[in-house]
Design an enzyme around this catalytic site. Structure first.
Site, PDB file in Angstrom:
ATOM      1  N   LYS A 208       0.767  -1.219   0.014  1.00  0.00           N
ATOM      2  CA  LYS A 208      -0.077   0.124   0.118  1.00  0.00           C
ATOM      3  C   LYS A 208       0.747   1.274   0.025  1.00  0.00           C
ATOM      4  CE  LYS A 208      -3.711   2.008   2.743  1.00  0.00           C
ATOM      5  NZ  LYS A 208      -4.591   1.823   4.023  1.00  0.00           N
ATOM      6  N   GLU A 214      10.379  -4.761   4.543  1.00  0.00           N
ATOM      7  CA  GLU A 214      10.411  -6.192   4.070  1.00  0.00           C
ATOM      8  C   GLU A 214      10.279  -6.272   2.697  1.00  0.00           C
ATOM      9  OE1 GLU A 214       8.702  -4.963   7.021  1.00  0.00           O
ATOM     10  OE2 GLU A 214       9.157  -6.421   8.751  1.00  0.00           O
ATOM     11  N   GLY A 269      -5.002  -2.413   5.391  1.00  0.00           N
ATOM     12  CA  GLY A 269      -4.272  -3.378   4.693  1.00  0.00           C
ATOM     13  C   GLY A 269      -4.819  -4.702   4.897  1.00  0.00           C
ATOM     14  N   ARG A 270      -5.342  -4.821   6.310  1.00  0.00           N
ATOM     15  CA  ARG A 270      -5.979  -6.283   6.443  1.00  0.00           C
ATOM     16  C   ARG A 270      -7.297  -6.428   6.209  1.00  0.00           C
ATOM     17  NH1 ARG A 270      -5.042  -3.081  10.485  1.00  0.00           N
ATOM     18  NH2 ARG A 270      -6.449  -2.558  12.015  1.00  0.00           N
ATOM     19  N   GLU A 355      -5.068  -7.640  14.971  1.00  0.00           N
ATOM     20  CA  GLU A 355      -4.356  -6.047  14.675  1.00  0.00           C
ATOM     21  C   GLU A 355      -5.668  -5.270  15.034  1.00  0.00           C
ATOM     22  OE1 GLU A 355      -0.711  -5.347  11.877  1.00  0.00           O
ATOM     23  OE2 GLU A 355      -2.631  -5.012  10.811  1.00  0.00           O
ATOM     24  N   HIS A 386      -5.380 -34.177  17.047  1.00  0.00           N
ATOM     25  CA  HIS A 386      -4.116 -34.914  17.705  1.00  0.00           C
ATOM     26  C   HIS A 386      -3.216 -34.209  17.966  1.00  0.00           C
ATOM     27  CE1 HIS A 386      -5.906 -38.713  15.677  1.00  0.00           C
ATOM     28  NE2 HIS A 386      -6.600 -37.875  14.930  1.00  0.00           N
ATOM     29  N   LYS A 506       9.130  -1.343  14.887  1.00  0.00           N
ATOM     30  CA  LYS A 506       9.749  -0.943  13.662  1.00  0.00           C
ATOM     31  C   LYS A 506      10.902   0.086  13.562  1.00  0.00           C
ATOM     32  CE  LYS A 506       5.766  -1.198  10.413  1.00  0.00           C
ATOM     33  NZ  LYS A 506       5.004  -0.547   9.482  1.00  0.00           N
TER      34      LYS A 506
HETATM   35  C1  G6Q Z   1      -2.692  -4.013   7.882  1.00  0.00           C
HETATM   36  C2  G6Q Z   1      -1.388  -3.274   8.333  1.00  0.00           C
HETATM   37  C3  G6Q Z   1      -0.112  -3.917   8.122  1.00  0.00           C
HETATM   38  C4  G6Q Z   1       0.192  -3.711   6.311  1.00  0.00           C
HETATM   39  C5  G6Q Z   1       1.723  -4.151   6.208  1.00  0.00           C
HETATM   40  C6  G6Q Z   1       1.935  -4.053   5.028  1.00  0.00           C
HETATM   41  O1  G6Q Z   1      -3.848  -3.744   8.061  1.00  0.00           O
HETATM   42  O2  G6Q Z   1      -1.571  -2.088   8.128  1.00  0.00           O
HETATM   43  O3  G6Q Z   1      -0.277  -5.542   8.248  1.00  0.00           O
HETATM   44  O4  G6Q Z   1      -0.553  -4.179   5.424  1.00  0.00           O
HETATM   45  O5  G6Q Z   1       2.438  -3.390   7.156  1.00  0.00           O
HETATM   46  O6  G6Q Z   1       2.030  -2.674   4.577  1.00  0.00           O
HETATM   47  P1  G6Q Z   1       2.134  -1.949   2.994  1.00  0.00           P
HETATM   48  O7  G6Q Z   1       0.944  -2.687   2.229  1.00  0.00           O
HETATM   49  O8  G6Q Z   1       2.256  -0.521   3.185  1.00  0.00           O
HETATM   50  O9  G6Q Z   1       3.667  -2.612   2.574  1.00  0.00           O
END
Ligand code: G6Q
Length: 544
Positions: A208, A214, A269-270, A355, A386, A506
Site C-alpha cells: 500500500k 521487508e 491493509g488487513r 491487529e 491429535h 519497526k
Molecule cells: C494491515 C497493516 C499491515 C500492512 C503491512 C504492509 O492492516 O496495515 O499489516 O498491511 O504493514 O504494508 P504495506 O502494504 O504498506 O507494505
C-alpha cells in the site's frame, strides 16, 4: 462526542448480573430444559448456517447483548461505516472495504466522489491484465509465456492473498504456479524462486505504502535475480507489476506505473484482499471467479447492514465473542476449519482480529477497564485433534471454538468427507457435554483412572456450515468475520482500523540495524540485555 464508559452502562451491568446468575450453568442443563435448543439457536443466512446453541447463553443473555449493542449505537456505527464517514479516527480515514465489492451500479460518495466507479475501473484493468497473461498476450522478456507468479508483500498485503489462493486452489489454473514471499528472512525468497525459471516468472509487488522495509528488500532481491537470470535490465518491464497507493515510490523503484494497480487510503491493509492486492488471486482463479467472490462479500455486507440484530450473523457472532471474552473470561478463540483448503484461514484471521481489536484505549484515548480482543489461533481439523485439543477438552482454560465445515468435498475420496465431518460434529458435542465421572465409572473404568478420563464439558463452540467451498462462500465467510470484528470494536469503543502497535518495534529496528551493520561495534546505549544481544549477534555472525 465520547461514548459513555462501557462498564458503567446499565446494559453492561445487567449482563454482568446475568452472567453471575447463569454463567456456570451447564450446557447439559440448557439442552435438557429445551429440546429444541439446537434448532432455535441457529441461523441460516447468505448460504451460511450458524449453530450457536452450544454457546453458554440463553434468550435473556442474547437480548441483553443486543440491548448493549443498541446502547453502543451499533446501528449508527454500521451506517457511518457504509456511508464513508471517517470512523478510523486516529488516522482520520474512512473505512470503505465494503466499496471494494459493491455492485457497479451502486454509488458510494467520499467527499463527493464516487469510489465505486474507481473500484470498478481497477477491477476491469485487473481482469484485462489477467486475460492477457492467461492468453499469452502478455509475455516475458524473451517472449515466453508467464507460468509462475510470485506475490511479494507482508501483513495485510500478504496474508489475504495467501489464504485466498490456498482456499480457492480447486478453482485455480493448474498450468501456473503461485508463490508468496513476505518474510525479510532471505530464505523465504530463496526457497520461493528456487525451482522457477525467471523467463516465465511474474512478480507482483504488493505494498500500500511502497515503503515497507521487508517488501522492498524482497522486491530488490527479486529484481536482481530476474535481471541476472535474463541478462537485461529491460526485463523488469515484463516481469514486474505493482499494487500500491503510492505511484511515486512505484516509479522510483523502477516499475512503470502503467503496470501498477491502485487502491486507496480508505482500504485498510488487513481489509484489502478483495482490492488489487488480490491480483494474484485473480490470476489464479480468473476474473469470473474473483467477481463471484466479491459478490459473496457483498451479500454478507448487505445482510450486515440491513438484517435485524436477532437475525444478523456478524452481529450475533460479535456479541457472542464479547460475551465469552468479557463475561465468561475466555482469553482466546480457536478457529478450526474442517477443510484443508482453509489451512491458512486461522493465520489470516489472526491479523484481522488481533491487529484490529488488540487495543487498550478507547476512541478518546482513555484506558479501558475491560478485556478487549481475544487471541485467535487454530489449525485445520482433524490435525488439531491429535495435537492441542487435549487442552480444549480437559485443560484449565476456557477456549471457545469456531468450527467451520462444508457439506460437500471438492476432492471426494471414498467415505473420507463423512469421516471428516463426523469428527467436526463429534468435537462440538464432546466439548459441550463432556463425560461425567459417573458415566466413566459406569463404563467400567477403575476409580483411580476415572478423574483422568472425565470430561467436564460446558466448553462453548459455534459451528458454521456451508454447502461447498466456492469463491462466493469464501467471500461471505471472510466478510462475516470482518464485520464481527467491527461489532466487537464498537462495543469496546476502540478503533478497529488503526495499528499503532506495530510502530515501536519497526522504529527501534532502524537503530538496531545501524548498530548491527556498523563496521566496528558502536557505543551501545540500550538496556543491558539488548546491548548483550547485539554484541552476541555480531560475534556469532563474524566468527569464522
Ligand atoms: C494491515 C497493516 C499491515 C500492512 C503491512 C504492509 O492492516 O496495515 O499489516 O498491511 O504493514 O504494508 P504495506 O502494504 O504498506 O507494505
Amino acid at each position: 462526542m465520547s461514548a459513555p464508559r462501557l462498564t458503567r452502562l446499565p446494559q453492561w451491568q445487567a449482563l454482568q448480573r446475568h452472567a453471575d446468575a447463569i454463567g456456570q450453568r451447564h450446557l447439559r442443563e440448557w439442552f435438557a430444559a429445551d429440546p429444541r435448543r439446537g434448532e432455535r439457536f441457529a441461523l441460516e443466512e447468505v448460504g451460511l448456517y450458524l449453530d450457536y446453541s452450544k454457546q453458554r447463553v440463553d434468550d435473556d443473555a442474547l437480548r441483553l447483548l443486543r440491548e448493549l449493542a443498541t446502547a453502543r449505537g451499533l446501528l449508527q456505527r454500521i451506517e457511518a461505516m457504509f456511508r464513508g464517514e471517517r470512523i478510523n479516527t486516529t488516522e482520520q480515514r474512512a473505512v470503505l472495504h465494503v466499496a471494494l465489492r459493491a455492485p457497479a451500479a451502486e454509488k458510494i460518495l467520499l467527499d463527493g466522489h464516487d469510489v465505486v466507479a474507481d473500484v470498478q475501473a481497477v477491477l476491469e484493468r485487473m481482469a484485462a491484465f489477467t486475460e492477457r497473461v492467461h492468453s499469452g498476450a502478455w509475455r516475458g522478456h524473451d517472449g515466453r509465456r508467464i507460468r509462475h507468479v510470485v506475490s511479494i508483500g507482508i501483513g495485510g498485503s500478504d496474508l489475504g492473498p495467501v489464504m485466498a489462493y490456498e482456499a480457492l486452489r480447486a478453482y485455480s489454473r493448474r498450468e501456473m504456479t503461485f508463490h508468496f514471499v513476505s518474510n525479510v528472512d532471505g530464505t523465504d525468497f530463496a526457497e520461493a524462486v528456487r525451482e522457477l525459471d525467471a523467463a516465465e516468472t511474474l512478480f507482483i509487488v504488493c505494498s500500500k505504502t511502497f515503503t515497507t522495509l521487508e517488501t522492498l528488500a524482497n522486491a530488490r532481491a527479486a529484481r536482481a535475480w530476474c535481471v541476472e537470470a535474463l541478462g537485461d535490465e529491460a526485463a523488469v518491464a515484463k516481469h514486474f507489476v505493482a499494487v500500491s497507493t503510492n505511484a511515486d515510490e512505484v516509479a522510483k523503484f523502477g516499475i512503470d506505473t502503467a503496470n501498477m494497480f491502485g487502491f486507496w487510503d480508505w482500504v485498510g491493509g488487513r481489509y484489502s484482499m478483495d482490492s488489487a492486492i488480490g491480483l494474484s488471486t485473480m490470476l489464479a482463479i480468473g476474473a469470473e471467479h474473483f467477481r463471484a467472490m466479491l459478490a459473496g462479500f457483498h451479500a454478507m455486507d448487505e445482510h450486515f447492514r440491513h438484517a435485524p440484530f436477532e437475525r444478523n450473523l456478524p452481529v450475533l457472532m460479535g456479541l457472542l465473542a464479547v460475551w465469552n471474552n468479557n463475561f465468561l473470561g475466555a482469553a482466546s478463540v480457536a478457529v478450526l476449519p474442517y477443510e484443508q483448503y482453509l489451512k491458512r484461514f486461522p493465520a489470516y484471521l489472526q491479523q484481522l482480529t488481533m491487529e484490529s481489536n488488540g487495543k487498550r484505549v478507547t476512541l478518546d484515548g482513555a484506558a479501558v477497564d475491560y478485556a478487549t480482543g481475544p487471541i485467535y489461533w487454530g489449525e485445520p481439523g482433524t490435525n488439531g485433534q491429535h495435537s492441542f485439543y487435549q487442552l480444549l477438552h480437559q485443560g484449565t482454560r476456557l477456549v471457545p471454538c469456531d468450527f467451520i465445515g462444508f457439506g460437500q468435498s471438492l476432492n471426494p475420496l471414498d467415505q473420507q468427507h463423512d469421516l471428516l465431518l463426523a469428527n467436526l460434529i463429534a468435537q462440538g458435542e464432546a466439548l459441550a457435554f463432556g463425560k461425567t465421572v459417573e458415566e466413566v465409572r459406569a463404563a467400567g473404568t477403575d476409580a483411580a483412572l476415572a478423574p483422568h478420563r472425565t470430561f467436564p464439558g460446558n466448553r462453548p463452540s459455534s459451528t458454521i456450515l456451508a454447502q461447498r467451498l466456492t469463491p462466493h462462500v469464501l467471500g461471505s465467510l471472510i466478510a462475516l468475520y470482518e464485520h464481527s470484528v467491527f461489532v466487537q470494536g464498537v462495543i469496546w469503543d476502540i478503533d478497529s482500523f488503526d495499528q499503532w502497535g506495530v510502530e515501536l518495534g519497526k522504529q527501534l529496528a532502524k537503530t538496531t540495524i545501524a548498530e548491527l551493520t556498523a563496521k566496528d561495534e558502536p557505543p551501545l546505549a540500550h538496556d543491558s540485555s539488548t546491548n548483550a544481544l547485539i554484541r552476541r549477534y555480531r560475534q556469532l555472525r563474524d566468527t569464522a
